[in-house]
Write a protein that holds these residues in place. Structure first.
Motif, PDB file in Angstrom:
ATOM      1  N   PRO A   1      -2.658   3.497 -10.979  1.00 29.70           N
ATOM      2  CA  PRO A   1      -3.504   2.707 -10.257  1.00 29.70           C
ATOM      3  C   PRO A   1      -3.687   1.202 -10.742  1.00 29.70           C
ATOM      4  N   GLY A   2      -3.928   0.495  -9.699  1.00 27.54           N
ATOM      5  CA  GLY A   2      -3.638  -0.953  -9.878  1.00 27.54           C
ATOM      6  C   GLY A   2      -2.900  -1.624  -8.760  1.00 27.54           C
ATOM      7  N   LYS A   3      -3.111  -2.996  -8.933  1.00 25.94           N
ATOM      8  CA  LYS A   3      -2.656  -3.611  -7.595  1.00 25.94           C
ATOM      9  C   LYS A   3      -1.068  -3.646  -7.474  1.00 25.94           C
ATOM     10  N   ASP A   4      -0.707  -3.326  -6.452  1.00 26.41           N
ATOM     11  CA  ASP A   4       0.767  -3.175  -6.226  1.00 26.41           C
ATOM     12  C   ASP A   4       1.103  -4.518  -5.385  1.00 26.41           C
ATOM     13  N   PRO A   5       2.114  -5.456  -5.712  1.00 22.94           N
ATOM     14  CA  PRO A   5       2.448  -6.504  -5.209  1.00 22.94           C
ATOM     15  C   PRO A   5       3.252  -6.147  -3.763  1.00 22.94           C
ATOM     16  N   GLY A   6       3.750  -4.848  -3.591  1.00 20.81           N
ATOM     17  CA  GLY A   6       4.392  -4.636  -2.352  1.00 20.81           C
ATOM     18  C   GLY A   6       3.653  -3.867  -1.396  1.00 20.81           C
ATOM     19  N   GLY A   7       2.544  -3.205  -1.426  1.00 18.78           N
ATOM     20  CA  GLY A   7       1.880  -2.649  -0.703  1.00 18.78           C
ATOM     21  C   GLY A   7       2.553  -1.224  -0.578  1.00 18.78           C
ATOM     22  N   PHE A   8       2.158  -0.474   0.799  1.00 26.04           N
ATOM     23  CA  PHE A   8       2.550   0.822   0.881  1.00 26.04           C
ATOM     24  C   PHE A   8       4.110   0.986   1.120  1.00 26.04           C
ATOM     25  N   PHE A   9       4.721  -0.019   1.954  1.00 23.68           N
ATOM     26  CA  PHE A   9       5.995   0.346   2.302  1.00 23.68           C
ATOM     27  C   PHE A   9       6.832   0.226   1.146  1.00 23.68           C
ATOM     28  N   VAL A  10       6.632  -0.766   0.061  1.00 25.98           N
ATOM     29  CA  VAL A  10       7.403  -0.748  -1.062  1.00 25.98           C
ATOM     30  C   VAL A  10       7.177   0.457  -2.002  1.00 25.98           C
ATOM     31  N   THR A  11       5.865   0.874  -2.168  1.00 27.83           N
ATOM     32  CA  THR A  11       5.520   1.882  -2.832  1.00 27.83           C
ATOM     33  C   THR A  11       6.306   3.424  -2.246  1.00 27.83           C
ATOM     34  N   GLY A  12       6.227   3.337  -0.979  1.00 28.20           N
ATOM     35  CA  GLY A  12       7.236   4.370  -0.183  1.00 28.20           C
ATOM     36  C   GLY A  12       8.748   4.550  -0.694  1.00 28.20           C
ATOM     37  N   LEU A  13       9.070   3.257  -0.604  1.00 32.55           N
ATOM     38  CA  LEU A  13      10.685   3.063  -0.855  1.00 32.55           C
ATOM     39  C   LEU A  13      10.808   3.316  -2.335  1.00 32.55           C
ATOM     40  N   ILE A  14       9.900   3.079  -3.365  1.00 31.51           N
ATOM     41  CA  ILE A  14      10.074   3.311  -4.618  1.00 31.51           C
ATOM     42  C   ILE A  14       9.859   4.637  -4.952  1.00 31.51           C
TER      43      ILE A  14
ATOM     44  N   GLY B   1      10.180   9.867 -11.979  1.00 30.34           N
ATOM     45  CA  GLY B   1      11.147   8.565 -12.012  1.00 30.34           C
ATOM     46  C   GLY B   1      10.312   7.621 -10.807  1.00 30.34           C
ATOM     47  N   ALA B   2       9.562   8.087 -10.005  1.00 26.74           N
ATOM     48  CA  ALA B   2       8.957   7.135  -9.218  1.00 26.74           C
ATOM     49  C   ALA B   2       7.981   6.452  -9.957  1.00 26.74           C
ATOM     50  N   LEU B   3       7.236   6.724 -11.009  1.00 26.22           N
ATOM     51  CA  LEU B   3       6.377   6.213 -12.070  1.00 26.22           C
ATOM     52  C   LEU B   3       7.112   5.174 -12.938  1.00 26.22           C
ATOM     53  N   ILE B   4       8.194   5.528 -13.243  1.00 26.01           N
ATOM     54  CA  ILE B   4       9.177   4.731 -13.937  1.00 26.01           C
ATOM     55  C   ILE B   4       9.387   3.379 -13.174  1.00 26.01           C
ATOM     56  N   LEU B   5       9.940   3.739 -11.987  1.00 27.66           N
ATOM     57  CA  LEU B   5      10.339   2.591 -11.006  1.00 27.66           C
ATOM     58  C   LEU B   5       9.247   1.712 -10.595  1.00 27.66           C
ATOM     59  N   LEU B   6       8.154   2.273 -10.391  1.00 29.38           N
ATOM     60  CA  LEU B   6       6.933   1.469 -10.059  1.00 29.38           C
ATOM     61  C   LEU B   6       6.682   0.742 -11.284  1.00 29.38           C
ATOM     62  N   GLY B   7       6.709   1.137 -12.283  1.00 30.71           N
ATOM     63  CA  GLY B   7       6.242   0.339 -13.820  1.00 30.71           C
ATOM     64  C   GLY B   7       7.225  -0.755 -13.632  1.00 30.71           C
ATOM     65  N   LEU B   8       8.467  -0.451 -13.482  1.00 31.95           N
ATOM     66  CA  LEU B   8       9.525  -1.781 -13.694  1.00 31.95           C
ATOM     67  C   LEU B   8       9.485  -2.560 -12.691  1.00 31.95           C
ATOM     68  N   TYR B   9       9.101  -2.243 -11.302  1.00 30.59           N
ATOM     69  CA  TYR B   9       8.664  -2.934 -10.052  1.00 30.59           C
ATOM     70  C   TYR B   9       7.690  -4.149 -10.492  1.00 30.59           C
TER      71      TYR B   9
END
Length: 87
Positions: A23-36, A70-78
Motif C-alpha cells: 500500500p501507499g501512494k503510487d505515482p503512476g496510478g492504475f495503468f502503470v501498476t498494471g504494466l508493472i 517480481g511485481a512487488l520488486i518492480l513496484l518498489g523500484l519504480y
C-alpha cells in the motif's frame, strides 16, 4: 498467441495484487501498476520456471507466486526511481 494474452491478463491481476500487498501512494496510478504487474509476471514467471524447472505453459502456482514477487520488486523500484526524481 493465447498464452501471451493469458499472461497479459494474469499480469494485470498480479499488478493489482502487488498494489494491495504494497500500500501507499503510487505515482503512476492504475495503468502503470498494471504494466508493472505484466512485467513482473513475465520476469517472475520466467525466473521461477528456471529455478523450479516447471514448464512455462499452463497453470503453475510457482509462476504466479514468482510473478507477484517480481511485481512487488518492480513496484518498489519504480517508487524509488520516481521519488528520487521528484526530490
Amino acid at each position: 498467441m493465447m498464452y501471451w494474452i493469458g499472461m497479459f491478463i494474469a499480469g494485470l491481476i498480479i499488478g493489482v495484487i502487488a498494489k494491495l500487498l504494497m500500500p501507499g501512494k503510487d505515482p503512476g496510478g492504475f495503468f502503470v501498476t498494471g504494466l508493472i504487474g505484466v512485467a513482473g509476471m513475465f520476469v517472475g514467471g520466467f525466473l521461477s520456471s528456471m529455478i523450479f524447472g516447471t514448464p512455462t505453459t499452463g497453470f503453475q502456482p510457482s509462476g504466479y507466486i514468482g510473478g507477484i514477487i517480481g511485481a512487488l520488486i518492480l513496484l518498489g523500484l519504480y517508487r524509488v526511481a520516481t521519488r528520487s526524481r521528484a526530490s
